[in-house]
Design a protein around this motif. Sequence first.
Motif, PDB file in Angstrom:
ATOM      1  N   LEU A 111      81.143  28.015   1.271  1.00  0.00           N
ATOM      2  CA  LEU A 111      81.201  27.401   2.594  1.00  0.00           C
ATOM      3  C   LEU A 111      82.531  27.705   3.269  1.00  0.00           C
ATOM      4  CD1 LEU A 111      79.703  23.831   1.891  1.00  0.00           C
ATOM      5  CD2 LEU A 111      78.500  25.920   2.553  1.00  0.00           C
ATOM      6  N   THR A 112      83.610  27.572   2.516  1.00  0.00           N
ATOM      7  CA  THR A 112      84.953  27.732   3.076  1.00  0.00           C
ATOM      8  C   THR A 112      85.223  29.162   3.510  1.00  0.00           C
ATOM      9  OG1 THR A 112      85.732  25.974   1.607  1.00  0.00           O
ATOM     10  CG2 THR A 112      87.409  27.397   2.584  1.00  0.00           C
ATOM     11  N   ALA A 113      84.795  30.136   2.732  1.00  0.00           N
ATOM     12  CA  ALA A 113      85.078  31.543   3.025  1.00  0.00           C
ATOM     13  C   ALA A 113      84.544  31.949   4.393  1.00  0.00           C
ATOM     14  CB  ALA A 113      84.471  32.431   1.942  1.00  0.00           C
ATOM     15  N   PHE A 114      83.413  31.403   4.779  1.00  0.00           N
ATOM     16  CA  PHE A 114      82.839  31.700   6.100  1.00  0.00           C
ATOM     17  C   PHE A 114      83.847  31.399   7.202  1.00  0.00           C
ATOM     18  CE2 PHE A 114      80.953  29.853   9.891  1.00  0.00           C
ATOM     19  CZ  PHE A 114      80.085  30.845  10.327  1.00  0.00           C
ATOM     20  N   PHE A 115      84.525  30.259   7.113  1.00  0.00           N
ATOM     21  CA  PHE A 115      85.385  29.813   8.203  1.00  0.00           C
ATOM     22  C   PHE A 115      86.671  30.619   8.313  1.00  0.00           C
ATOM     23  CE2 PHE A 115      82.665  26.162   7.365  1.00  0.00           C
ATOM     24  CZ  PHE A 115      82.194  25.914   8.646  1.00  0.00           C
ATOM     25  N   PHE A 116      87.165  31.165   7.211  1.00  0.00           N
ATOM     26  CA  PHE A 116      88.384  31.968   7.291  1.00  0.00           C
ATOM     27  C   PHE A 116      88.169  33.192   8.182  1.00  0.00           C
ATOM     28  CE2 PHE A 116      89.700  30.135   2.953  1.00  0.00           C
ATOM     29  CZ  PHE A 116      90.487  29.177   3.565  1.00  0.00           C
ATOM     30  N   THR A 117      87.125  33.956   7.917  1.00  0.00           N
ATOM     31  CA  THR A 117      86.881  35.146   8.739  1.00  0.00           C
ATOM     32  C   THR A 117      86.367  34.762  10.125  1.00  0.00           C
ATOM     33  OG1 THR A 117      84.699  35.316   7.676  1.00  0.00           O
ATOM     34  CG2 THR A 117      86.451  36.712   6.821  1.00  0.00           C
ATOM     35  N   TYR A 118      85.604  33.683  10.198  1.00  0.00           N
ATOM     36  CA  TYR A 118      85.086  33.199  11.480  1.00  0.00           C
ATOM     37  C   TYR A 118      86.236  32.889  12.436  1.00  0.00           C
ATOM     38  CZ  TYR A 118      82.256  30.256  14.635  1.00  0.00           C
ATOM     39  OH  TYR A 118      81.621  29.705  15.728  1.00  0.00           O
ATOM     40  N   CYS A 119      87.270  32.233  11.932  1.00  0.00           N
ATOM     41  CA  CYS A 119      88.405  31.841  12.775  1.00  0.00           C
ATOM     42  C   CYS A 119      89.284  33.033  13.142  1.00  0.00           C
ATOM     43  CB  CYS A 119      89.234  30.772  12.070  1.00  0.00           C
ATOM     44  SG  CYS A 119      88.331  29.224  11.802  1.00  0.00           S
ATOM     45  N   VAL A 120      89.504  33.921  12.187  1.00  0.00           N
ATOM     46  CA  VAL A 120      90.392  35.067  12.433  1.00  0.00           C
ATOM     47  C   VAL A 120      89.854  35.970  13.531  1.00  0.00           C
ATOM     48  CG1 VAL A 120      91.230  37.226  11.415  1.00  0.00           C
ATOM     49  CG2 VAL A 120      91.454  35.084  10.149  1.00  0.00           C
ATOM     50  N   PHE A 121      88.554  36.141  13.615  1.00  0.00           N
ATOM     51  CA  PHE A 121      87.985  37.132  14.526  1.00  0.00           C
ATOM     52  C   PHE A 121      87.564  36.568  15.879  1.00  0.00           C
ATOM     53  CE2 PHE A 121      87.742  39.411  10.551  1.00  0.00           C
ATOM     54  CZ  PHE A 121      87.961  40.732  10.925  1.00  0.00           C
ATOM     55  N   GLU A 122      87.788  35.275  16.136  1.00  0.00           N
ATOM     56  CA  GLU A 122      87.326  34.701  17.409  1.00  0.00           C
ATOM     57  C   GLU A 122      88.142  35.175  18.608  1.00  0.00           C
ATOM     58  OE1 GLU A 122      84.941  30.632  16.798  1.00  0.00           O
ATOM     59  OE2 GLU A 122      87.047  30.485  16.258  1.00  0.00           O
ATOM     60  N   VAL A 123      89.465  35.166  18.518  1.00  0.00           N
ATOM     61  CA  VAL A 123      90.283  35.620  19.655  1.00  0.00           C
ATOM     62  C   VAL A 123      90.066  37.107  19.931  1.00  0.00           C
ATOM     63  CG1 VAL A 123      92.628  35.937  20.519  1.00  0.00           C
ATOM     64  CG2 VAL A 123      92.002  33.795  19.387  1.00  0.00           C
ATOM     65  N   PRO A 124      90.136  37.995  18.916  1.00  0.00           N
ATOM     66  CA  PRO A 124      89.846  39.414  19.196  1.00  0.00           C
ATOM     67  C   PRO A 124      88.464  39.622  19.795  1.00  0.00           C
ATOM     68  CG  PRO A 124      90.851  39.181  17.024  1.00  0.00           C
ATOM     69  CD  PRO A 124      90.549  37.794  17.509  1.00  0.00           C
ATOM     70  N   SER A 125      87.501  38.825  19.369  1.00  0.00           N
ATOM     71  CA  SER A 125      86.146  38.981  19.899  1.00  0.00           C
ATOM     72  C   SER A 125      86.089  38.650  21.383  1.00  0.00           C
ATOM     73  CB  SER A 125      85.172  38.093  19.120  1.00  0.00           C
ATOM     74  OG  SER A 125      83.863  38.260  19.610  1.00  0.00           O
ATOM     75  N   ASN A 126      86.795  37.600  21.801  1.00  0.00           N
ATOM     76  CA  ASN A 126      86.807  37.256  23.222  1.00  0.00           C
ATOM     77  C   ASN A 126      87.451  38.356  24.053  1.00  0.00           C
ATOM     78  OD1 ASN A 126      85.395  34.879  23.433  1.00  0.00           O
ATOM     79  ND2 ASN A 126      87.078  33.743  24.357  1.00  0.00           N
ATOM     80  N   MET A 127      88.456  39.009  23.488  1.00  0.00           N
ATOM     81  CA  MET A 127      89.095  40.128  24.194  1.00  0.00           C
ATOM     82  C   MET A 127      88.145  41.324  24.261  1.00  0.00           C
ATOM     83  SD  MET A 127      92.892  39.603  22.492  1.00  0.00           S
ATOM     84  CE  MET A 127      93.785  40.773  23.507  1.00  0.00           C
ATOM     85  N   MET A 128      87.363  41.533  23.213  1.00  0.00           N
ATOM     86  CA  MET A 128      86.372  42.612  23.233  1.00  0.00           C
ATOM     87  C   MET A 128      85.256  42.324  24.237  1.00  0.00           C
ATOM     88  SD  MET A 128      87.220  45.076  21.266  1.00  0.00           S
ATOM     89  CE  MET A 128      85.660  45.952  21.100  1.00  0.00           C
ATOM     90  N   LEU A 129      84.931  41.054  24.406  1.00  0.00           N
ATOM     91  CA  LEU A 129      83.902  40.667  25.366  1.00  0.00           C
ATOM     92  C   LEU A 129      84.283  41.107  26.769  1.00  0.00           C
ATOM     93  CD1 LEU A 129      81.255  38.948  25.836  1.00  0.00           C
ATOM     94  CD2 LEU A 129      82.792  37.061  26.379  1.00  0.00           C
ATOM     95  N   LYS A 130      85.558  40.934  27.111  1.00  0.00           N
ATOM     96  CA  LYS A 130      86.030  41.360  28.430  1.00  0.00           C
ATOM     97  C   LYS A 130      85.956  42.878  28.576  1.00  0.00           C
ATOM     98  CE  LYS A 130      88.302  39.404  31.246  1.00  0.00           C
ATOM     99  NZ  LYS A 130      88.005  38.897  32.588  1.00  0.00           N
ATOM    100  N   LYS A 131      86.164  43.583  27.474  1.00  0.00           N
ATOM    101  CA  LYS A 131      86.231  45.041  27.527  1.00  0.00           C
ATOM    102  C   LYS A 131      84.849  45.692  27.499  1.00  0.00           C
ATOM    103  CE  LYS A 131      88.413  48.959  25.139  1.00  0.00           C
ATOM    104  NZ  LYS A 131      89.165  49.450  26.299  1.00  0.00           N
TER     105      LYS A 131
END
Length: 523
Positions: A111-131
Amino acid sequence: MDIKYQPDRESEQSQEKGTVLALEHLDDHNLSKAERVHQVEVAIASPEVTLESFAHLDIKKILWKVDLRLIPTLTLLYLLSFLDRGNIGNAKIEGLAEDLGLTGAQYNWCLTAFFFTYCVFEVPSNMMLKKLRPSIWLPTIMVAWGIVMTLMGLVKSYHGLLAARIFLGIAEAGLFPGVVYYNTMWYCRYEVQVRQAIFFSAASVAGAFSGLLAYGISYMDGVGGLAGWRWIFILEGILTTVVACMAYFTIYDFPETASFLTTEERAFLAFRLKYDGQDATTDQSFRVAQNDHRDWKTVRAAFCDWQIWINIVVYWGYVCPLYGISLFLPTIIKELGFLSTTAQLLTVPIYVSASAITIAVAFAADRLRIRSPFIVGGLVFQLIGFSMCLSSSNAGVTYAGIFIAACAIYPCQPSNITWMSNNLAGSYKRAVGMGIQISVGNLAGAMASNFYRAADKPRYKLGHALEIGFITAGLIAASILIVSYRTVNAKRERAMANAEHNGYTPAELSDLGDKAITFRYTL
């Protein structure tokens, strides 16, 4: 929308009439998306264009057109997202842990491992959304997690499940912050919470649907030589992948390029969004557009903004309970003495009620143009619910406490993310800021996934007590934000009364964004 312009109607009437006619006859049938955006930007940048230029348009009709194209698709995407991340709780009581030989600690690590990668990639993903544009990025990440989810039904060991959950976190990271930000690119500040709530209510519907679906799929145990819990992952993963492929054709990018709107309607939506958030009254010649700089200065401004970090503590105050409920609710109910199939079904009324309350609260918040009272109220009712769970060993009281807590948890999420988006000016800063809020905030999931230990059943006192601690911290942080916003708004009112805004150019105020003296924080 709080744009309080005071144009001289007599001097501008003829100009506006000409502008309206020009907008009505813009022809973009053969233009590319980039050319459409440029055409709209040029049109609304003209000093002759004001809100009165669009007075003949029916805003309710236009927003209804937008709602019909956006909200059903986004709601379905998030329903599948929450279904896929939380169905491991349903799979657990159908035999996942026993078949893979998982210890309690190993299950919690998955359960915990999901949230580590989930949190790390949220900001870069929002920047990719704009691009890359929403119509490309959102379906692509959805296809990725659909494939991961399907393959999760074939894992043979703890390490295989752990790896699948890690990759699921990477793939799912971009959907929630991306859609939350995407909505702010279509709706103004006091329109968006209802839409966020409808979209987010998919999380509570997913909880109900997950229980019903798991109940039905459990009867496939042995089909194809596979256990019932494996079919939960496989069938839900295939469904996600199919819907993702359809989403490539059903997601629109931004108002300026929406093919279902007329050119004039696109210009109107773009205009009102561009000047949304400037609450102080200024004359037409001094109107201030939102800053949309895409540079590291804007990113740094978001990371250094005090309100985001205090808001994250508020976020933890309800997200810890949210993930505690979504990941462990079937197990908690089962430990009260119910059969696994009954436990699956008893989750349904909790989630359905939470969904209805979430939407009702959002309508009230948008109508009253306030956020914080609903957040504080939700946190208080969560305290009541978890206190009931902690203080009683009676199954009925515990179930009632969980019911109250869940119904209070879900309305807090759209209220708080809308509160944050209302108080960040500049679309790029908002994209980064909301990415920070949601990514760091969702670290609460990593914590909450370890709150309910097998050793603590059936009362789970430690888990309930930890939830109460985070809720209390959230209440304190919300109080700090409310006092701070009131203080800053009062200070800016005094500055405006002294005409201090006359010392700034429109460009300077635009660069200041939510730090400008013309900007008012939403309470």
